[in-house]
Enzyme design. Sequence first.
Site, PDB file in Angstrom:
ATOM      1  N   GLY A   1       0.793  -1.231   0.000  1.00 53.34           N
ATOM      2  CA  GLY A   1       0.000   0.000   0.000  1.00 53.34           C
ATOM      3  C   GLY A   1       0.819   1.272   0.000  1.00 53.34           C
ATOM      4  O   GLY A   1       0.279   2.361  -0.231  1.00 53.34           O
TER       5      GLY A   1
ATOM      6  N   HIS B   1     -31.595  18.472  -5.394  1.00 54.82           N
ATOM      7  CA  HIS B   1     -31.789  19.518  -4.374  1.00 54.82           C
ATOM      8  C   HIS B   1     -32.248  18.864  -3.073  1.00 54.82           C
ATOM      9  O   HIS B   1     -33.085  17.968  -3.114  1.00 54.82           O
ATOM     10  CB  HIS B   1     -32.866  20.498  -4.849  1.00 54.82           C
TER      11      HIS B   1
END
Length: 591
Positions: free
Chosen positions: A162, A564
């Site tokens: 990683g 929205h």
Amino acid sequence: MSKTIEIKVPDIGDFENVDVIDVIVKEGDKVAENDPLITLETDKAAMDVPAPQAGTIRSMKISGGDKVSQGDVVLTLEVADEEQEAPAGEENEKPKQTEKAPEAAKEESKPEPKQADEYDGKVDQECDVLVLGSGPGGYTAAFRAADLGQKVVLVERYDSLGGVCLNVGCIPSKALLHVAKVIEETHFFAEHGVKFGEPKIETGALREWKNSVVGKLTGGLVGLAKRRKVSVVHGTGQFVSPHHVEVDRNDGKTVVRFNKAIIAAGSEAAMLPNLPDDKRIMTSTGALELEELPERMLVIGGGIIGLEMATVYDALGVKISVVEMTGELMPGADRAIVKPLEKRIRKRYENILLNTKVSKVEATKQGIKVSFEGKDAPKPQVYGRVLVAVGRHPNGGRVGADKAGVKVDERGFIPTDKQQRTNVGHIFAIGDITKAPLLAHKATHEGKVAAEVAAGEKSAFDARVIPSVAYTDPEIAWVGMTEAEAKDQGIDLGIGEFPWAANGRSLAMGRDDGLTRIYFDNKNGRIIGAGIAGTGAGDLISELALAIEMGADAADVALTIHPHPTTSETVAMAAEAYEGTLTDLYAPKKR
Ligand code: NAD
């Protein structure tokens, strides 16, 4: 000898009479292979028509505003005769955004290096593709190459996979930044009817939680490597020839012979000279360990790492000072969107020193004594901890590149072409070790390209833009050109801006300090850059990266229905502000 060829409108799907929105070249211009010539726009997307080969524009057959269909002649191009003529409208078939790998044919054409070493010792393992380094770029390259049928060896010096990002960078810092956000929200709502009391910080438990997040991801990579039969060798790898890497494990050495190699060995934190050896002076790796929470901390370097770690330690109750040698925080980022961050932290932090240098650092019993230099430099101060975040250096000088004949520049970067090839045809390089920006998401894209080219596919890195995000509070994200860059380049700049104080969702979250800005080239109306400050800005910027990749204009964004109430509406409304169709504010068209 030269000849003149006609460049025709390529296959553009089911569209007829599409608009020519930009004519990028003119008669007499010299163009390289794949340089964009004109830009077409359909209802769905904008696309460039590229030059099929290098040459000189002889005559233009169209102009901006014309409408064209497949097969129409766009221009004539004089090209060298020894080059095989690209059948106009065939080789030229694909628009730029889908075009891949112009250089694929050159795969093995780069010579074996002249000054590389020979190796005739024992070989322990052989593979098609060796990947050196298992950060986001390296593991992506290894997994992609394996998925394409290559036998892959992945070499990693640390015990876990990683790289910096997963172990001591992006992921652990985001875990702590989330904690900072939670604490800040409780403080805010204490004044608005919900009181939790002061948080009690148990650094040990917090560290464990952060480590568990990292462990889940790094453990996941081990599983993914196994399933793909990628052989992982832990130890420090160095080239010993153009086809061999020697891996120094704790318990001995392994030599791997490879056909192709991908160097993904990243970068490391830069340190200032003459610092005392004292564990109270940390890089970001040490700061993420959360060993103790000092009363006062100095952050040297007002860049992304410095300001992200300052966000964490500030929320945990530490008095923060930042010293930055240039005149601005986060140099290179768009000024307008750094402003909301600067305004907030100037109120919260003990001190923000711009145009100031650190002249001396001494370890004393009371703490780290720091002297400053600059017009407004304060007198020497003593801090419990000092974080040094003054940039990162690429690791090009640490992989034995010379033994493989791979060129490393004076700064430690390994230059590559668009297919991620180094000067040695079968050796690729990706990520921080190749060039700025030093960002994980750039590395992963480059990793895929390198793996695909190594496996014989025609890929190339042709992203127009790479977004940047600083996970500060507020978050700062930007993509493409900044306002200053556009002005420097003499672009006729248009700006669409929407303040989050007029966005319902931001107000409901108790944060009205955000700002969304979109930059346009007035010449053709296209989006060329954007910057967002505010909660979740890093998630919102992707829409604008896509808009730039697609050659979108304000209407493309403004007429896309945004849900929205969300902060994503600020993106649509910034586009509306440029269009002059915005109703949520009184903002007459300013173009
Ligand atoms: P940076 O280059 O972003 O910032 C370093 C800052 O230190 C600059 O502002 C520089 O002017 C300043 N500086 C340099 N020497 C100094 C000195 N002697 N005294 C005072 N100030 C000094 O570097 P960084 O913040 O260390 O980050 C390193 C790299 O890692 C960057 O390329 C960054 O993009 C990347 N990174 C990205 C993320 C992210 O995407 N969220 C997070 C962390 C790191």
